[in-house]
Motif scaffolding. Structure first.
Motif, mmCIF file in Angstrom:
data_model
loop_
_atom_site.group_PDB
_atom_site.id
_atom_site.type_symbol
_atom_site.label_atom_id
_atom_site.label_comp_id
_atom_site.label_asym_id
_atom_site.label_seq_id
_atom_site.Cartn_x
_atom_site.Cartn_y
_atom_site.Cartn_z
ATOM 1 N N PRO A 70 -2.983 37.632 56.521
ATOM 2 C CA PRO A 70 -1.887 37.431 57.478
ATOM 3 C C PRO A 70 -1.814 36.029 58.050
ATOM 4 O O PRO A 70 -0.756 35.579 58.484
ATOM 5 C CB PRO A 70 -2.172 38.469 58.573
ATOM 6 C CG PRO A 70 -3.610 38.828 58.429
ATOM 7 C CD PRO A 70 -3.915 38.684 56.971
ATOM 8 N N ALA A 71 -2.953 35.302 58.049
ATOM 9 C CA ALA A 71 -2.950 33.932 58.563
ATOM 10 C C ALA A 71 -2.563 32.912 57.501
ATOM 11 O O ALA A 71 -2.358 31.734 57.827
ATOM 12 C CB ALA A 71 -4.321 33.579 59.125
ATOM 13 N N GLY A 72 -2.477 33.317 56.239
ATOM 14 C CA GLY A 72 -2.172 32.377 55.168
ATOM 15 C C GLY A 72 -3.329 31.467 54.817
ATOM 16 O O GLY A 72 -3.135 30.319 54.422
ATOM 17 N N MET A 73 -4.562 32.001 54.925
ATOM 18 C CA MET A 73 -5.770 31.207 54.663
ATOM 19 C C MET A 73 -6.251 31.496 53.237
ATOM 20 O O MET A 73 -7.237 32.206 53.018
ATOM 21 C CB MET A 73 -6.848 31.537 55.698
ATOM 22 C CG MET A 73 -6.399 31.301 57.117
ATOM 23 S SD MET A 73 -7.647 31.772 58.358
ATOM 24 C CE MET A 73 -8.758 30.351 58.276
ATOM 25 N N ALA A 74 -5.585 30.891 52.263
ATOM 26 C CA ALA A 74 -5.844 31.208 50.859
ATOM 27 C C ALA A 74 -7.186 30.687 50.361
ATOM 28 O O ALA A 74 -7.720 31.195 49.361
ATOM 29 C CB ALA A 74 -4.727 30.642 49.990
ATOM 30 N N ALA A 117 -9.850 22.684 56.279
ATOM 31 C CA ALA A 117 -9.093 22.219 57.437
ATOM 32 C C ALA A 117 -7.649 22.721 57.413
ATOM 33 O O ALA A 117 -7.136 23.188 58.434
ATOM 34 C CB ALA A 117 -9.149 20.697 57.521
ATOM 35 N N PRO A 118 -6.941 22.666 56.262
ATOM 36 C CA PRO A 118 -5.577 23.209 56.257
ATOM 37 C C PRO A 118 -5.520 24.704 56.565
ATOM 38 O O PRO A 118 -4.547 25.169 57.178
ATOM 39 C CB PRO A 118 -5.092 22.907 54.834
ATOM 40 C CG PRO A 118 -5.869 21.708 54.418
ATOM 41 C CD PRO A 118 -7.230 21.910 55.021
ATOM 42 N N ASP A 119 -6.546 25.453 56.162
ATOM 43 C CA ASP A 119 -6.545 26.875 56.496
ATOM 44 C C ASP A 119 -6.643 27.084 58.001
ATOM 45 O O ASP A 119 -6.027 28.008 58.557
ATOM 46 C CB ASP A 119 -7.692 27.600 55.786
ATOM 47 C CG ASP A 119 -7.286 28.113 54.409
ATOM 48 O OD1 ASP A 119 -6.196 27.722 53.919
ATOM 49 O OD2 ASP A 119 -8.045 28.908 53.819
ATOM 50 N N PHE A 120 -7.412 26.239 58.690
ATOM 51 C CA PHE A 120 -7.474 26.376 60.146
ATOM 52 C C PHE A 120 -6.208 25.864 60.812
ATOM 53 O O PHE A 120 -5.832 26.353 61.891
ATOM 54 C CB PHE A 120 -8.732 25.703 60.707
ATOM 55 C CG PHE A 120 -9.894 26.642 60.731
ATOM 56 C CD1 PHE A 120 -10.071 27.523 61.779
ATOM 57 C CD2 PHE A 120 -10.776 26.702 59.665
ATOM 58 C CE1 PHE A 120 -11.119 28.431 61.781
ATOM 59 C CE2 PHE A 120 -11.829 27.599 59.653
ATOM 60 C CZ PHE A 120 -12.000 28.476 60.719
ATOM 61 N N ARG A 121 -5.541 24.939 60.183
ATOM 62 C CA ARG A 121 -4.215 24.545 60.683
ATOM 63 C C ARG A 121 -3.286 25.752 60.672
ATOM 64 O O ARG A 121 -2.457 25.918 61.581
ATOM 65 C CB ARG A 121 -3.652 23.429 59.815
ATOM 66 C CG ARG A 121 -2.250 22.997 60.205
ATOM 67 C CD ARG A 121 -1.765 21.841 59.365
ATOM 68 N NE ARG A 121 -0.464 21.365 59.826
ATOM 69 C CZ ARG A 121 0.042 20.183 59.536
ATOM 70 N NH1 ARG A 121 -0.651 19.336 58.782
ATOM 71 N NH2 ARG A 121 1.221 19.824 59.991
ATOM 72 N N ALA A 122 -3.413 26.624 59.666
ATOM 73 C CA ALA A 122 -2.599 27.834 59.581
ATOM 74 C C ALA A 122 -3.106 28.934 60.513
ATOM 75 O O ALA A 122 -2.318 29.731 61.038
ATOM 76 C CB ALA A 122 -2.580 28.344 58.139
ATOM 77 N N GLU A 129 -8.333 40.777 53.938
ATOM 78 C CA GLU A 129 -7.059 41.474 54.091
ATOM 79 C C GLU A 129 -6.538 41.468 55.521
ATOM 80 O O GLU A 129 -5.325 41.472 55.737
ATOM 81 C CB GLU A 129 -7.199 42.918 53.596
ATOM 82 C CG GLU A 129 -7.474 43.011 52.095
ATOM 83 C CD GLU A 129 -7.650 44.444 51.613
ATOM 84 O OE1 GLU A 129 -7.732 45.364 52.482
ATOM 85 O OE2 GLU A 129 -7.709 44.646 50.387
ATOM 86 N N ARG A 130 -7.441 41.459 56.508
ATOM 87 C CA ARG A 130 -7.010 41.608 57.891
ATOM 88 C C ARG A 130 -6.930 40.290 58.649
ATOM 89 O O ARG A 130 -6.290 40.233 59.702
ATOM 90 C CB ARG A 130 -7.939 42.583 58.625
ATOM 91 C CG ARG A 130 -7.814 44.014 58.120
ATOM 92 C CD ARG A 130 -8.903 44.910 58.681
ATOM 93 N NE ARG A 130 -8.739 46.267 58.213
ATOM 94 C CZ ARG A 130 -8.121 47.231 58.893
ATOM 95 N NH1 ARG A 130 -7.646 46.976 60.094
ATOM 96 N NH2 ARG A 130 -7.995 48.447 58.396
#
Length: 332
Positions: A180-184, A227-232, A175-176
Motif C-alpha cells: 500500500p505504500a508503494g515500497m517496491a 531512500a525513494p521507498d521511504f520518500r513514498a 502485503e500490509r
C-alpha cells in the motif's frame, strides 16, 4: 555555498558511504549518494541502492500489528500468551500487545545491545530459529512499569502477528505495509545472498558484516530498503493508506515521555518522537548499518539517510535536521 554543496562537503569530510534524500511533496530538496555499495568490486552507491535498516523495521512490525487490530484479529489488550501457548514460558502472562509495541513489557531481551557477544546470527533464520533464541530470558520487571528498549519484544510481535493471521511474517509486511505504500524495493533479504543494487555492510576493520547479522531478519530488524521507498512511505502513512489515520495518530502519540538514556526522544508505538516539534522518526543501528528517516507532518518534509557503516548516517542525518521549514504559501 548552498545546502547541497555543504552537505557534499560534510560527506567528503566524514567519508560518508550511503545515500541521503530529502523531499517535500513532489519537490526533491536533496538527493545525494556517496561511497561504495561493494568495495571489492568498486560498485558505487546510487540513490536507489538498497540498504539494511536494522531497527527501522520495528515501525513496519508495529503497522502490521495495528492492521491486524483493525481487522479484529488482535487488540492492544491481547495477552500474547493466548498466541504463544506453551512457547516462551518465561514471558509474564500479563504481557499484552501494547506492552510490546511500547517497549514496556519488561520481558528479558534476547538481543541486548549492551551485552557481548550477541546471539549467534547464523542461527537466526525463520520462526524456529528465532523461537529458540528468544527463550530462556527471565522477566525483568512487571509489564507496564516503565520503558525499556527491547529488541526481543518486536521479535515476539512477529511471532504473534504470524500466528494471528496464519501467514508468514515477511508476507504480512510485504502485503500490509510495502504494497500500500508503494515500497517496491523493500524486503527481507538473506545476508549471505544479497541481490544486485544492494549495499554490503562494512565493519570498522574493513570486513563485511555477513557473520555479524542474522541470515534473515524478523520483527525487530533486518529488512532492506531504499531512500525513494521511504520518500513514498511517509506520505502513504500520513494519508492513511497503510492503517487508518486515527491509528496513525495513536501510534505517533507519546506513550513514554521518558526513554532512559535517550532523553531527547519520546516513544509512541513503533515510532520515536523527538522531544521538540512534531517530527516522527524511524532509526536503526547495527554492525555495518546506520539509518534514520524522519517526517514532519506540519511541513510534509521527509529526510532519509542510509549508510553501510555503523556510524556513517549520524552526522549526515544531523545536518539534514537543520533544513528549514518551508515558507508559508503566499495569499492567493
Amino acid at each position: 555555498m548552498d545546502f547541497g554543496e555543504e552537505f557534499d562537503r560534510l560527506a567528503k569530510e566524514t567519508q560518508f558511504s550511503g545515500v541521503a534524500l530529502a523531499s517535500r511533496g513532489e519537490e526533491t530538496v536533496l538527493s545525494s549518494a556517496h561511497g561504495m555499495a561493494h568495495r571489492g568490486y568498486a560498485v558505487s552507491n546510487t540513490v536507489d541502492t538498497r540498504f539494511a535498516i536494522a531497527s527501522g523495521t520495528k515501525g513496519f512490525t508495529a503497522l502490521v500489528i495495528v492492521s491486524l487490530i483493525v481487522e479484529g484479529l488482535l487488540s492492544l489488550g491481547t495477552r500474547v500468551r493466548t498466541l504463544l501457548g506453551a512457547d516462551l514460558p518465561l514471558i509474564d502472562d500479563g504481557v499484552t500487545v501494547e506492552h510490546l509495541l511500547a517497549h514496556r513489557s519488561g520481558i528479558g531481551d534476547y538481543y541486548d545491545e549492551d551485552a557481548e557477544p550477541p546471539p549467534r546470527p547464523q542461527e537466526l533464520s525463520g520462526p524456529a530459529g528465532y523461537l529458540r533464541a528468544l527463550g530462556g530470558f527471565p522477566q525483568q520487571f512487571p509489564p507496564g512499569e516503565r520503558f525499556a528498549y527491547n529488541n526481543g519484544g518486536y521479535a515476539v510481535l512477529a511471532v504473534v502477528a504470524a500466528r494471528a493471521a496464519n501467514e508468514p511474517f515477511e508476507r504480512l509486511v510485504r502485503e500490509r505495509v510495502c504494497a500500500p505504500a508503494g515500497m517496491a524495493d523493500t524486503a527481507f533479504l538473506r545476508s549471505d545472498e544479497l541481490p544486485g543494487r544492494t549495499a554490503t555492510g562494512y565493519l570498522e576493520n574493513g570486513r563485511t558484516n555477513v557473520f555479524s547479522l542474522p541470515v534473515v531478519g524478523t520483527g525487530d530488524g533486518g529488512i532492506f530498503s531504499t531512500a525513494p521507498d521511504f520518500r513514498a512511505f511517509w506520505p502513504a502513512l500520513a494519508a492513511g493508506r497503510i492503517v487508518p489515520r486515527e491509528w496513525v495518530a495513536r501510534m505517533t502519540a507519546v506513550h513514554s515521555a521518558s526513554t532512559g538514556t535517550r532523553q531527547e526522544y519520546r516513544y509512541g508505538l513503533g515510532f520515536w518522537l523527538p522531544a521538540r516539534g512534531d517530527t516522527v522518526m524511524l532509526e536503526g543501528y547495527d554492525y555495518g548499518v546506520s539509518f534514520r528517516s524522519t517526517y514532519r507532518p506540519s511541513s510534509g518534509l521527509s529526510c532519509t539517510v542510509l549508510s553501510n557503516t555503523s556510524e556513517g548516517a549520524w552526522p549526515m542525518a544531523a545536518r539534514l535536521e537543520e533544513l528549514p521549514a518551508p515558507a508559508p504559501p503566499a495569499d492567493s
